[in-house]
Design a protein around this motif. Sequence first.
Motif, PDB file in Angstrom:
ATOM      1  N   ASN A   1       0.847  -1.190   0.000  1.00  0.00           N
ATOM      2  CA  ASN A   1       0.000   0.000   0.000  1.00  0.00           C
ATOM      3  C   ASN A   1       0.883   1.242   0.000  1.00  0.00           C
ATOM      4  O   ASN A   1       1.723   1.407   0.895  1.00  0.00           O
ATOM      5  CB  ASN A   1      -0.913   0.009   1.227  1.00  0.00           C
ATOM      6  CG  ASN A   1      -1.948   1.114   1.169  1.00  0.00           C
ATOM      7  OD1 ASN A   1      -1.617   2.289   1.156  1.00  0.00           O
ATOM      8  ND2 ASN A   1      -3.225   0.727   1.142  1.00  0.00           N
TER       9      ASN A   1
ATOM     10  N   ASP B   1      -0.580   4.424  -0.457  1.00  0.00           N
ATOM     11  CA  ASP B   1      -1.510   5.555  -0.373  1.00  0.00           C
ATOM     12  C   ASP B   1      -1.087   6.581   0.677  1.00  0.00           C
ATOM     13  O   ASP B   1      -1.588   7.709   0.680  1.00  0.00           O
ATOM     14  CB  ASP B   1      -2.926   5.057  -0.028  1.00  0.00           C
ATOM     15  CG  ASP B   1      -3.520   4.199  -1.126  1.00  0.00           C
ATOM     16  OD1 ASP B   1      -3.019   4.288  -2.268  1.00  0.00           O
ATOM     17  OD2 ASP B   1      -4.466   3.432  -0.849  1.00  0.00           O
TER      18      ASP B   1
ATOM     19  N   LEU C   1      -5.644   4.331   9.135  1.00  0.00           N
ATOM     20  CA  LEU C   1      -6.450   5.103   8.198  1.00  0.00           C
ATOM     21  C   LEU C   1      -5.516   5.697   7.157  1.00  0.00           C
ATOM     22  O   LEU C   1      -4.578   6.423   7.486  1.00  0.00           O
ATOM     23  CB  LEU C   1      -7.207   6.222   8.915  1.00  0.00           C
ATOM     24  CG  LEU C   1      -8.087   7.127   8.032  1.00  0.00           C
ATOM     25  CD1 LEU C   1      -9.256   6.338   7.446  1.00  0.00           C
ATOM     26  CD2 LEU C   1      -8.574   8.331   8.827  1.00  0.00           C
ATOM     27  N   THR C   2      -5.742   5.363   5.870  1.00  0.00           N
ATOM     28  CA  THR C   2      -4.869   5.869   4.815  1.00  0.00           C
ATOM     29  C   THR C   2      -5.267   7.299   4.437  1.00  0.00           C
ATOM     30  O   THR C   2      -6.338   7.795   4.793  1.00  0.00           O
ATOM     31  CB  THR C   2      -4.951   4.987   3.558  1.00  0.00           C
ATOM     32  OG1 THR C   2      -6.227   5.152   2.936  1.00  0.00           O
ATOM     33  CG2 THR C   2      -4.738   3.520   3.915  1.00  0.00           C
TER      34      THR C   2
ATOM     35  N   LYS D   1      -6.134   8.233   1.680  1.00  0.00           N
ATOM     36  CA  LYS D   1      -7.275   8.183   0.752  1.00  0.00           C
ATOM     37  C   LYS D   1      -8.585   7.866   1.461  1.00  0.00           C
ATOM     38  O   LYS D   1      -9.615   7.649   0.809  1.00  0.00           O
ATOM     39  CB  LYS D   1      -7.004   7.152  -0.352  1.00  0.00           C
ATOM     40  CG  LYS D   1      -5.903   7.580  -1.321  1.00  0.00           C
ATOM     41  CD  LYS D   1      -5.809   6.621  -2.501  1.00  0.00           C
ATOM     42  CE  LYS D   1      -4.781   7.106  -3.522  1.00  0.00           C
ATOM     43  NZ  LYS D   1      -4.689   6.190  -4.695  1.00  0.00           N
ATOM     44  N   GLY D   2      -8.530   7.811   2.802  1.00  0.00           N
ATOM     45  CA  GLY D   2      -9.749   7.619   3.587  1.00  0.00           C
ATOM     46  C   GLY D   2     -10.130   6.185   3.848  1.00  0.00           C
ATOM     47  O   GLY D   2     -11.174   5.922   4.458  1.00  0.00           O
ATOM     48  N   GLU D   3      -9.311   5.246   3.449  1.00  0.00           N
ATOM     49  CA  GLU D   3      -9.625   3.830   3.687  1.00  0.00           C
ATOM     50  C   GLU D   3      -9.122   3.411   5.063  1.00  0.00           C
ATOM     51  O   GLU D   3      -7.948   3.621   5.403  1.00  0.00           O
ATOM     52  CB  GLU D   3      -8.982   2.953   2.615  1.00  0.00           C
ATOM     53  CG  GLU D   3      -9.274   1.468   2.791  1.00  0.00           C
ATOM     54  CD  GLU D   3      -8.537   0.589   1.795  1.00  0.00           C
ATOM     55  OE1 GLU D   3      -8.778  -0.632   1.811  1.00  0.00           O
ATOM     56  OE2 GLU D   3      -7.716   1.125   1.005  1.00  0.00           O
ATOM     57  N   HIS D   4      -9.998   2.808   5.866  1.00  0.00           N
ATOM     58  CA  HIS D   4      -9.592   2.295   7.176  1.00  0.00           C
ATOM     59  C   HIS D   4      -9.325   0.798   7.063  1.00  0.00           C
ATOM     60  O   HIS D   4     -10.164   0.026   6.614  1.00  0.00           O
ATOM     61  CB  HIS D   4     -10.645   2.542   8.244  1.00  0.00           C
ATOM     62  CG  HIS D   4     -10.194   2.126   9.608  1.00  0.00           C
ATOM     63  ND1 HIS D   4     -10.437   0.875  10.125  1.00  0.00           N
ATOM     64  CD2 HIS D   4      -9.480   2.800  10.550  1.00  0.00           C
ATOM     65  CE1 HIS D   4      -9.903   0.774  11.328  1.00  0.00           C
ATOM     66  NE2 HIS D   4      -9.319   1.937  11.616  1.00  0.00           N
ATOM     67  N   MET D   5      -8.110   0.389   7.481  1.00  0.00           N
ATOM     68  CA  MET D   5      -7.700  -1.008   7.373  1.00  0.00           C
ATOM     69  C   MET D   5      -7.438  -1.558   8.780  1.00  0.00           C
ATOM     70  O   MET D   5      -6.574  -1.039   9.506  1.00  0.00           O
ATOM     71  CB  MET D   5      -6.431  -1.117   6.510  1.00  0.00           C
ATOM     72  CG  MET D   5      -6.584  -0.439   5.148  1.00  0.00           C
ATOM     73  SD  MET D   5      -5.071  -0.507   4.148  1.00  0.00           S
ATOM     74  CE  MET D   5      -5.016  -2.243   3.732  1.00  0.00           C
TER      75      MET D   5
END
Length: 562
Positions: free
Chosen positions: A321, A323, A334-335, A337-341
């Motif tokens: 990743n 990002d 939290l990336t 780009k707004g993606e929470h993993m």
Amino acid sequence: MSFDAQAPTGPSVVIIGAGVGGLGFAIALKKQLGCHNITIYEKANDVGGTWRDNTYPGCSSDVAVHYYSLSTDLNPRWKGSHGSQPELHAYLKDLTNKHSLRDNIEFNSKFISADWDSARQSYDLVIEDVLTGVTRAASANILISAVGVLAIPKYPTTLPGLSTFKGNAFHSARWDHTVDFRGKRVAVIGNGCSACQFVPRISVDPSVQLVNFVRSPAWMFPETATPYSECSKWIFAHVPGVMRLYRNTLMAMYDSRYLLFVSTWARRKFTEFLKRFMLDAAPAEIHDKIIPNYELGSKRLIVERGDGYLASFRRPNVNMNSDGIAEVTENGILTQKGEHMPFDVIIYATGFDTDKFSYPVRGLKGQSMEEFYDSQGGPTAYLGTTFPGFPNFYALTGPNTCNGHTSVIFLEECQISYCLQLIKPVVQGLASSFAIKMKPTLAYDSWVQRRLSCSLFTQCFSWYRREGSKKISTIFPGPLTLFWWLTRSPQWEHYEVEGGEKWEKQRRMARISRAVGCISLIVFSNWALSPREMIPNTLSRFGTQLLKFPRVPLGTFFQGFA
């Protein structure tokens, strides 16, 4: 009747750290100077330094181990071309026992501070017992910093929410062996040398779901680690000169890699080779994430072995990743780009803090090392070893000593050899202290920065440069052969000496002895090469001239040199 062993006498030498540099320095002091009044303060309970602390899976040397070891203690029994962490740690423990160094080491003793006392010509030290927290005082006439450049793990402290994560989190240099990775979601932040070694190891289990967060890609160089056959080990051990010749060949091979930093043609060709290798090794879906946008050589080159780091991304349980990380949350990342993993484990493979000095040291006029660094716009030292205003203080792998292409252990041996020449008069009682002058220090630093200013290292920020500064304070601007040449002998006029009257007298007499020897050699050579019939006449003329020379008592002649 029993007798106590006689306590060591003479000026005291204190070494901070029992890693390869500290052990190598102590061995050299004992063998070359006969100095035994040595104390090594080690904060851990064992020797080894980096090779004791870094225990992550797959940890090994990037440099061939016959070169990544002390030249005074070659080892014919290495299992393969590159030493593993357990093997290197065992080698250092063997050195400690072989040279009877354990009696010189105080374990679980953390070095806190040092202050120079000009009147006593020694450092006042504060040492802390890490088991009890109790501090004690000590002193040293000579102080050696051998903590290494990769001693303090660096965490991404500017990352929001770092302390909120409720899962397991640790730095790769402080590996938590209690963590069971089976069935876990693992985040690895960073893609430097350590990550490239442990990512393939922990992801081999298909139940481990691993995501490697990469801020910027790195150039990777393929190098095969090959095992040594029993026949090779026998030859190394029993055929005189073979192991030394092999080591010297490795030295020449590794130092030749410096051409990549100075030759545009060599760099272009090698870059093309690395691109092909990296794209072939990695799956197509990450091709756009792995090729750097900076020139080869401006950051450290990462060694890739066999089916290693890049090939591990072909596994269905491993992803990359790029990002960027916005923040760390209670249960994940939290990336940008707004993606929470979500993650169960976070491993920080974020390198080491190389900007600051490891502990407070104060020299003449009470100036600290950090204050000196700040006054120069970043870490500064003469030959990366001595510092103006800090008498009898020497540092291994100091400012502008590191390299990205060869063995740091041989570099430390160059520094040790240089320091021994400065320490010898103090140990022998011929001088009290040596301190490098400011003028040669600034001249040397100007030369270093001038060479680096037109190099590849200015093209991007890395651990080679001080954070928030343009000053490149870590890398040496040349091949290791050049550093060896510069450190082969001190330029004594660059140093201020205290209490050195006996030493100065000894040097004058040595110069006279050399001059007399040269004159004698010239006279003998002239006599030997002259026709035999000319010799009596020559001697007769010489005797006549000698009788005309004013007669001076011999004591008067040598009085000027007393």
